[in-house]
Design a protein around this motif. Sequence first.
Motif, PDB file in Angstrom:
ATOM      1  N   LYS A 117      -9.409   9.699  -1.659  1.00  0.00           N
ATOM      2  CA  LYS A 117      -9.395   8.700  -2.733  1.00  0.00           C
ATOM      3  C   LYS A 117     -10.792   8.141  -2.958  1.00  0.00           C
ATOM      4  O   LYS A 117     -11.251   8.036  -4.097  1.00  0.00           O
ATOM      5  CB  LYS A 117      -8.416   7.571  -2.350  1.00  0.00           C
ATOM      6  CG  LYS A 117      -8.449   6.372  -3.277  1.00  0.00           C
ATOM      7  CD  LYS A 117      -7.751   6.663  -4.582  1.00  0.00           C
ATOM      8  CE  LYS A 117      -7.546   5.403  -5.383  1.00  0.00           C
ATOM      9  NZ  LYS A 117      -8.428   5.235  -6.498  1.00  0.00           N
ATOM     10  N   HIS A 118     -11.486   7.807  -1.874  1.00  0.00           N
ATOM     11  CA  HIS A 118     -12.816   7.214  -1.977  1.00  0.00           C
ATOM     12  C   HIS A 118     -13.856   8.217  -2.500  1.00  0.00           C
ATOM     13  O   HIS A 118     -14.646   7.891  -3.386  1.00  0.00           O
ATOM     14  CB  HIS A 118     -13.248   6.674  -0.615  1.00  0.00           C
ATOM     15  CG  HIS A 118     -14.630   6.113  -0.603  1.00  0.00           C
ATOM     16  ND1 HIS A 118     -14.949   4.906  -1.188  1.00  0.00           N
ATOM     17  CD2 HIS A 118     -15.787   6.604  -0.091  1.00  0.00           C
ATOM     18  CE1 HIS A 118     -16.242   4.680  -1.039  1.00  0.00           C
ATOM     19  NE2 HIS A 118     -16.776   5.693  -0.375  1.00  0.00           N
ATOM     20  N   ASP A 137       0.633   5.110   1.817  1.00  0.00           N
ATOM     21  CA  ASP A 137      -0.108   5.939   2.768  1.00  0.00           C
ATOM     22  C   ASP A 137      -0.684   7.132   2.011  1.00  0.00           C
ATOM     23  O   ASP A 137       0.039   7.830   1.293  1.00  0.00           O
ATOM     24  CB  ASP A 137       0.807   6.425   3.894  1.00  0.00           C
ATOM     25  CG  ASP A 137       1.227   5.299   4.821  1.00  0.00           C
ATOM     26  OD1 ASP A 137       0.781   4.152   4.632  1.00  0.00           O
ATOM     27  OD2 ASP A 137       2.014   5.569   5.750  1.00  0.00           O
ATOM     28  N   LYS A 138      -1.993   7.308   2.171  1.00  0.00           N
ATOM     29  CA  LYS A 138      -2.677   8.378   1.444  1.00  0.00           C
ATOM     30  C   LYS A 138      -3.927   8.768   2.214  1.00  0.00           C
ATOM     31  O   LYS A 138      -4.303   8.105   3.168  1.00  0.00           O
ATOM     32  CB  LYS A 138      -3.040   7.925   0.033  1.00  0.00           C
ATOM     33  CG  LYS A 138      -3.969   6.716  -0.009  1.00  0.00           C
ATOM     34  CD  LYS A 138      -4.123   6.200  -1.408  1.00  0.00           C
ATOM     35  CE  LYS A 138      -4.815   4.866  -1.475  1.00  0.00           C
ATOM     36  NZ  LYS A 138      -4.140   3.771  -0.832  1.00  0.00           N
ATOM     37  N   ASP A 139      -4.559   9.830   1.790  1.00  0.00           N
ATOM     38  CA  ASP A 139      -5.835  10.239   2.355  1.00  0.00           C
ATOM     39  C   ASP A 139      -6.895   9.313   1.761  1.00  0.00           C
ATOM     40  O   ASP A 139      -7.318   9.486   0.616  1.00  0.00           O
ATOM     41  CB  ASP A 139      -6.100  11.706   2.001  1.00  0.00           C
ATOM     42  CG  ASP A 139      -7.391  12.247   2.598  1.00  0.00           C
ATOM     43  OD1 ASP A 139      -8.304  11.450   2.887  1.00  0.00           O
ATOM     44  OD2 ASP A 139      -7.480  13.474   2.756  1.00  0.00           O
ATOM     45  N   GLU A 140      -7.291   8.325   2.537  1.00  0.00           N
ATOM     46  CA  GLU A 140      -8.237   7.305   2.057  1.00  0.00           C
ATOM     47  C   GLU A 140      -9.594   7.921   1.709  1.00  0.00           C
ATOM     48  O   GLU A 140     -10.240   7.513   0.748  1.00  0.00           O
ATOM     49  CB  GLU A 140      -8.411   6.202   3.104  1.00  0.00           C
ATOM     50  CG  GLU A 140      -7.144   5.420   3.396  1.00  0.00           C
ATOM     51  CD  GLU A 140      -6.664   4.544   2.251  1.00  0.00           C
ATOM     52  OE1 GLU A 140      -7.450   4.254   1.324  1.00  0.00           O
ATOM     53  OE2 GLU A 140      -5.483   4.141   2.286  1.00  0.00           O
ATOM     54  N   ARG A 141     -10.009   8.892   2.488  1.00  0.00           N
ATOM     55  CA  ARG A 141     -11.307   9.528   2.235  1.00  0.00           C
ATOM     56  C   ARG A 141     -11.288  10.297   0.914  1.00  0.00           C
ATOM     57  O   ARG A 141     -12.231  10.223   0.137  1.00  0.00           O
ATOM     58  CB  ARG A 141     -11.659  10.445   3.404  1.00  0.00           C
ATOM     59  CG  ARG A 141     -13.017  11.072   3.287  1.00  0.00           C
ATOM     60  CD  ARG A 141     -13.357  11.826   4.548  1.00  0.00           C
ATOM     61  NE  ARG A 141     -14.485  12.690   4.341  1.00  0.00           N
ATOM     62  CZ  ARG A 141     -14.838  13.648   5.164  1.00  0.00           C
ATOM     63  NH1 ARG A 141     -14.166  13.855   6.273  1.00  0.00           N
ATOM     64  NH2 ARG A 141     -15.874  14.400   4.904  1.00  0.00           N
ATOM     65  N   HIS A 187       0.829  -1.202   0.000  1.00  0.00           N
ATOM     66  CA  HIS A 187       0.000   0.000   0.000  1.00  0.00           C
ATOM     67  C   HIS A 187       0.866   1.255   0.000  1.00  0.00           C
ATOM     68  O   HIS A 187       2.073   1.191   0.245  1.00  0.00           O
ATOM     69  CB  HIS A 187      -0.934   0.010   1.221  1.00  0.00           C
ATOM     70  CG  HIS A 187      -0.203   0.141   2.515  1.00  0.00           C
ATOM     71  ND1 HIS A 187       0.435  -0.921   3.131  1.00  0.00           N
ATOM     72  CD2 HIS A 187       0.007   1.216   3.309  1.00  0.00           C
ATOM     73  CE1 HIS A 187       0.994  -0.505   4.245  1.00  0.00           C
ATOM     74  NE2 HIS A 187       0.763   0.792   4.385  1.00  0.00           N
TER      75      HIS A 187
END
Length: 166
Positions: free
Chosen positions: A89-90, A83-87, A81
Amino acid sequence: MKSSLIILDDIVDNFDELQKDLLELLDGSNILPKWYNLDTEHPCKDICLYLISIAQKYYDLSKCNGYEFWLNNNSRSSKWHIDKDERMKHEKGILSYPLCTMVYYIIVDNVVDGKLEMRDVIIEPKNNRLIMFPSGIEHYVQSFSGNRASLVVNPWDGSKYLYTIV
């Protein structure tokens, strides 16, 4: 100033005390990622800010106005993976990365495997070791046995982060 991988050993002088405090805080579980402003009080504030102060010697953190951190207690991501801003991206389909990633080992006891892998580098976990790497680097933790706990801190330019600021 953009550095590559940095590994520093024995970065905390009072490691035994810090280790004891963090392991008590964990109490056998994980602490999930959460965003904090630089001045927000929480039980891990001092160590998080200390790690950020070290990282700013190697990375440009001039836009850092907050960070996320989590504690992994005998756990790991099950896949490669970034590390990123998952929100972000979603919700928006946009990749937004922290200013860098820091992994600090709290306890490594009787660990077999459990190394941090990047595509061309494999790093052994070690008590009181700090690993820092630039944003956008794909990484993975090998499966392992033994007792292994780490603190991960990602400093952010808050204007590029969607999570609610505490």
